[in-house]
Scaffold this active site. Structure first.
Site, mmCIF file in Angstrom:
data_model
loop_
_atom_site.group_PDB
_atom_site.id
_atom_site.type_symbol
_atom_site.label_atom_id
_atom_site.label_comp_id
_atom_site.label_asym_id
_atom_site.label_seq_id
_atom_site.Cartn_x
_atom_site.Cartn_y
_atom_site.Cartn_z
ATOM 1 N N LYS A 180 0.827 -1.208 0.000
ATOM 2 C CA LYS A 180 0.000 0.000 0.000
ATOM 3 C C LYS A 180 0.863 1.260 0.000
ATOM 4 C CE LYS A 180 -1.872 -1.395 3.769
ATOM 5 N NZ LYS A 180 -2.687 -1.508 4.981
ATOM 6 N N THR A 213 -7.425 9.524 9.270
ATOM 7 C CA THR A 213 -6.943 8.310 8.592
ATOM 8 C C THR A 213 -6.789 7.141 9.567
ATOM 9 O OG1 THR A 213 -4.683 9.046 8.959
ATOM 10 C CG2 THR A 213 -5.669 9.585 6.829
ATOM 11 N N GLY A 215 -7.377 3.937 11.235
ATOM 12 C CA GLY A 215 -8.156 2.745 10.916
ATOM 13 C C GLY A 215 -8.262 2.431 9.430
ATOM 14 N N THR A 216 -7.545 3.160 8.596
ATOM 15 C CA THR A 216 -7.657 2.878 7.148
ATOM 16 C C THR A 216 -7.135 1.473 6.813
ATOM 17 O OG1 THR A 216 -5.619 4.130 6.921
ATOM 18 C CG2 THR A 216 -7.596 5.183 6.129
ATOM 19 N N GLY A 217 -6.027 1.069 7.455
ATOM 20 C CA GLY A 217 -5.444 -0.247 7.175
ATOM 21 C C GLY A 217 -6.383 -1.362 7.606
ATOM 22 N N CYS A 218 -6.943 -1.224 8.806
ATOM 23 C CA CYS A 218 -7.877 -2.240 9.325
ATOM 24 C C CYS A 218 -9.084 -2.332 8.409
ATOM 25 C CB CYS A 218 -8.399 -1.841 10.717
ATOM 26 S SG CYS A 218 -7.116 -1.504 11.922
#
Ligand code: PLP
Length: 277
Positions: A180, A213, A215-218
């Site tokens: 990412k 931003t 929590g974007t990965g989760c």
């Protein structure tokens, strides 16, 4: 015997930590899976006291308790896919591997090590445990750039380095990798999906200017897992998940004084798509 409805939702077992502020971790995962029409189950790995500014406390749960949550849930309801987020200790990684044992479930591994706010969530042995024990069984690993560096030793400077990161993680045994690019300082965001079968796709989207931003990965990993559980192709699951995250970024409510949460509760292009299939 179960009497499962024909249109039953995809069963997604989320193995992750609790974020008291609701933006990341298990809370983000449950919101995402629910909004995408899946059925969310959880094995909690850690309890954090945190907000949009700092991680104040992290309490890791013991391995046996993580293991039991997974075993007991799978033995009754079962799952179509597993998503792992924060695994705070080596013991947690081992517990997940043990509990999943011979279950042939696709596992989406989000290799969480540090919070968006900069606080450390996992201890110093976790990156190695992920590489040795969990990544070899992963259907997909979704590192951001700091995580890629911790797992592979490669410090990504441009998108030209993404392929190297993907190849190292594939060599560790993952079936696919999504590198990412959100942390690069570029006008557009690019992510690379590469699989052990030799497939490769680049995804590109606008960069949404926001400080929300957390929590974007989760959210992305859970949305992908939900798609896999539904039977979407990996490419389609990633594309839909990126679309869901982008819209959630646009709809961020602006809560908190630091890295705020996403707006998870948006109407669903995903459901629309599902209905059309
Ligand atoms: N898991 C937990 C429990 C967290 O608290 C966090 C971040 O704070 C994360 C995962 C990772 O968050 P992000 O999706 O922002 O990388």
């Amino acid at each position: 015997m179960q009497q499962v409805a024909e249109d039953a939702p995809a069963r997604v077992l989320i193995v992750a930590g609790s974020d008291s502020s609701g933006g990341a971790g298990i809370q983000a995962d449950i919101k995402t899976v629910t909004m995408l029409g899946g059925y969310a189950m959880t094995a909690v790995t850690a309890i954090t006291a945190q907000n949009t500014v700092e991680v104040a406390e992290v309490e890791a749960l013991e391995g046996w308790l993580i293991e039991r949550q997974i075993e007991v849930t799978l033995s009754d309801i079962g799952a179509d896919v597993v998503k792992t987020g924060l695994l705070p200790t080596r013991a947690a990684v081992k517990a997940v591997c043990k509990a999943l044992g011979g279950a042939r479930l696709p596992i989406v591994v989000d290799p969480v090590l540090v919070a968006t706010t900069g606080g450390r969530l996992a201890d110093g042995q976790v990156a190695r445990a992920l590489v040795e024990d969990l990544i070899p069984r992963a259907a997909l690993v979704t590192p951001n750039m700091p995580e890629a560096a911790a797992l592979t030793g490669i410090h990504v400077e441009t998108v030209d380095d993404f392929g190297k990161v993907a190849d190292v993680l594939l060599a560790f045994g993952a079936a696919a990798v999504l590198v990412k690019g959100g942390h690069l300082e570029s006008e557009r965001v690019q992510d690379l999906l590469r699989t052990a079968d030799g497939e490769e796709y680049w995804f590109e989207s606008e960069r949404i200017e926001t400080r929300s931003t957390h929590g974007t990965g989760c959210t992305l990993a859970s949305a992908i897992a939900c798609g896999i559980g539904e039977g979407l192709t990996l490419r389609h699951a990633v594309a839909r998940a990126r679309e869901y995250v982008l819209e959630a970024l646009r709809r961020a409510p602006g809560f908190g004084q630091g890295r705020g949460p996403l707006g998870h509760t948006h109407p669903l292009s995903a459901l629309r798509e599902r209905a059309e299939r």
